[in-house]
Scaffold this active site. Sequence first.
Site, PDB file in Angstrom:
ATOM      1  N   SER A  70      23.056   4.136  28.952  1.00 26.95           N
ATOM      2  CA  SER A  70      23.791   3.900  31.136  1.00 26.95           C
ATOM      3  C   SER A  70      22.278   4.449  31.434  1.00 26.95           C
ATOM      4  O   SER A  70      22.297   3.907  32.896  1.00 26.95           O
ATOM      5  CB  SER A  70      24.751   3.831  31.188  1.00 26.95           C
ATOM      6  OG  SER A  70      25.395   2.759  30.210  1.00 26.95           O
ATOM      7  N   LYS A  73      20.309   1.857  33.488  1.00 27.00           N
ATOM      8  CA  LYS A  73      20.994   1.239  34.477  1.00 27.00           C
ATOM      9  C   LYS A  73      19.969   1.784  35.815  1.00 27.00           C
ATOM     10  O   LYS A  73      20.337   0.848  36.367  1.00 27.00           O
ATOM     11  CB  LYS A  73      22.905   1.191  35.288  1.00 27.00           C
ATOM     12  CG  LYS A  73      22.980   0.753  33.370  1.00 27.00           C
ATOM     13  CD  LYS A  73      24.850   1.097  34.050  1.00 27.00           C
ATOM     14  CE  LYS A  73      25.256   0.358  32.950  1.00 27.00           C
ATOM     15  NZ  LYS A  73      25.968   1.076  31.420  1.00 27.00           N
ATOM     16  N   SER A 134      29.728   2.089  36.108  1.00 28.31           N
ATOM     17  CA  SER A 134      28.876   2.109  34.865  1.00 28.31           C
ATOM     18  C   SER A 134      29.640   1.027  34.155  1.00 28.31           C
ATOM     19  O   SER A 134      29.235   0.829  32.822  1.00 28.31           O
ATOM     20  CB  SER A 134      29.102   2.984  33.769  1.00 28.31           C
ATOM     21  OG  SER A 134      27.675   3.103  32.861  1.00 28.31           O
ATOM     22  N   LYS A 236      22.783   9.260  37.146  1.00 30.30           N
ATOM     23  CA  LYS A 236      23.770   8.170  36.624  1.00 30.30           C
ATOM     24  C   LYS A 236      23.898   9.003  35.383  1.00 30.30           C
ATOM     25  O   LYS A 236      23.020   9.801  34.903  1.00 30.30           O
ATOM     26  CB  LYS A 236      22.966   7.025  36.478  1.00 30.30           C
ATOM     27  CG  LYS A 236      23.830   5.996  35.582  1.00 30.30           C
ATOM     28  CD  LYS A 236      24.511   5.428  36.290  1.00 30.30           C
ATOM     29  CE  LYS A 236      25.736   4.296  35.586  1.00 30.30           C
ATOM     30  NZ  LYS A 236      26.457   5.196  34.770  1.00 30.30           N
TER      31      LYS A 236
END
Length: 398
Positions: A70, A73, A134, A236
Site C-alpha cells: 500500500s 498508494k 488505506s 503510508k
Amino acid sequence: MKQIGSKTVTMFPLFLRLAVAAQLVGALLSPPPAVAQSIETAARQAIIVDFASGAVLMEKNADELMVPSSMSKLMTVYMVFDKLKTGAWKPNDRLPVSETVWRKHVKSGGSLMFLPVNSTATVEDLLKGVVIQSGNDACSVLAEAYSGSEEAFGEEATRRSRELGLTRSIFKNASGWPEPDHMMTARDLSVLSRRLIADFPEYYPLFSQTDFVFNGIKQGNRNPLLYSTPGADGLKTGHTAAAGYGLAASLKRGNRRIIMVLNGLSSMKERAEEARRLAEWAFREWETYPLFKAGDIVVPDAEVWLGEAETVQLAARGNLEVTMTRKARAEMKVTTVHTGPIPAPIKAGDEIGKVVVTAPGMAPMEMALVATGDVQKLGFVARISTALSRIIWGQPKR
C-alpha cells in the site's frame, strides 16, 4: 564555524593550467564515498533521507526492486493532489463507484473504505479513504475517474513517476494490490515522499489525521508513529505476504525533517519499533548545517584576465545546506574551485566555479559560484599591454 579554503587554477602558463585542471576534474568526477553506515536494520530494504538537503543518512538495498504494497498508494495520492491543485478536480466533486470496482474488492480480503456499489463519493472523502483507511476500493474509484480504467491509470502513473524522478518504479494498479511487475524501490518511495510534501504543502496535513468515519465505519490511521513518536506527521504503511510490513514515514523536529522508508519487516510490532529506533538515531546522530544562502559572496576578489575591472565577486547560486554526523562536523572542509584569472568578458550570472564541501563519511557536495556583475573586455591596446605585462612581469600592469 566553517573554514573556507580556495583552490584557483592559474591560466598561465598553459601546460600547468591543463595539468592542474585535469587533476581537479578527475577528483571531482570520481565516485563519491559511500555514506557512513553506523546502524543496522532488520528491514530487507531501507533508506533514511534528510528532507532539505537530500543527504542519505542510511540505506540498505535501497535500489532493489520490491513489492511496495500500500505504500504505492502515495503515487495515486500525488496524482489526485495534482488534479486538485490545477483545478481540474474539486474536493467536493462526486465520483461513481462502478460495479467493476465493487466486485474487484468486496471479497478480496484487502483493506477497504467500504464504498457501496453504484454510489458516489467526494474526492475529499476518497482521499481520506486512501490515506487514512488505506482503502483499495477508493484507489480504484479515483483511478477509473482519472484514466478510464485502472490498467490505464497504472500506465499513466508509471509515466508520471519518471517525470518526478522515480527511476525504476512500475505501476500496474492504483492501490498496490499484488500484481506481477508492480514494483518500486525504497529510494523511489523516498523521492515520491519528498515530492508529496514539497509540491503539496496545502494538502499534506491530511496524512496526520488519525481516523476517519465513512458509511458508519470508523477506521484509524495505520501509521504507528503518529501515536507514539514526536514529530511524526504522515505518509503510508504497507503489508502483503510477499513484501512483509513496510512504512514510508515523515518526521519533523524543529527545522529538520527526515524521510524514512522501511520494508520487509516481520510484524506490525517490529515495524513500529524499528521505525522509532531508526528515527531517534537519525535525529540524535545527524544534523543539517546551513552554509550559504543564494547570493552570499563566497569569493570577494576573483582575478579577471584582460577585463576593465581587475576582480569580480563570486556568489552562491543557491542555498547550500549539508547534512552530516555531528562527529564529522569538526572535520568539514569548504573549498572554492575556479579557473583563474577569469577571462573577460564576464556577465552577471555566469557560472565561474564551485564550492566543494567534504567531511568524513559524507559524499562531496558541490554548488555553483556565479559572477555578481558584468566585466567588459579591455580595448585592443590595453589587452596587448596587459598581456605583455603578464608574460614579462607575471602580473598585469594597468
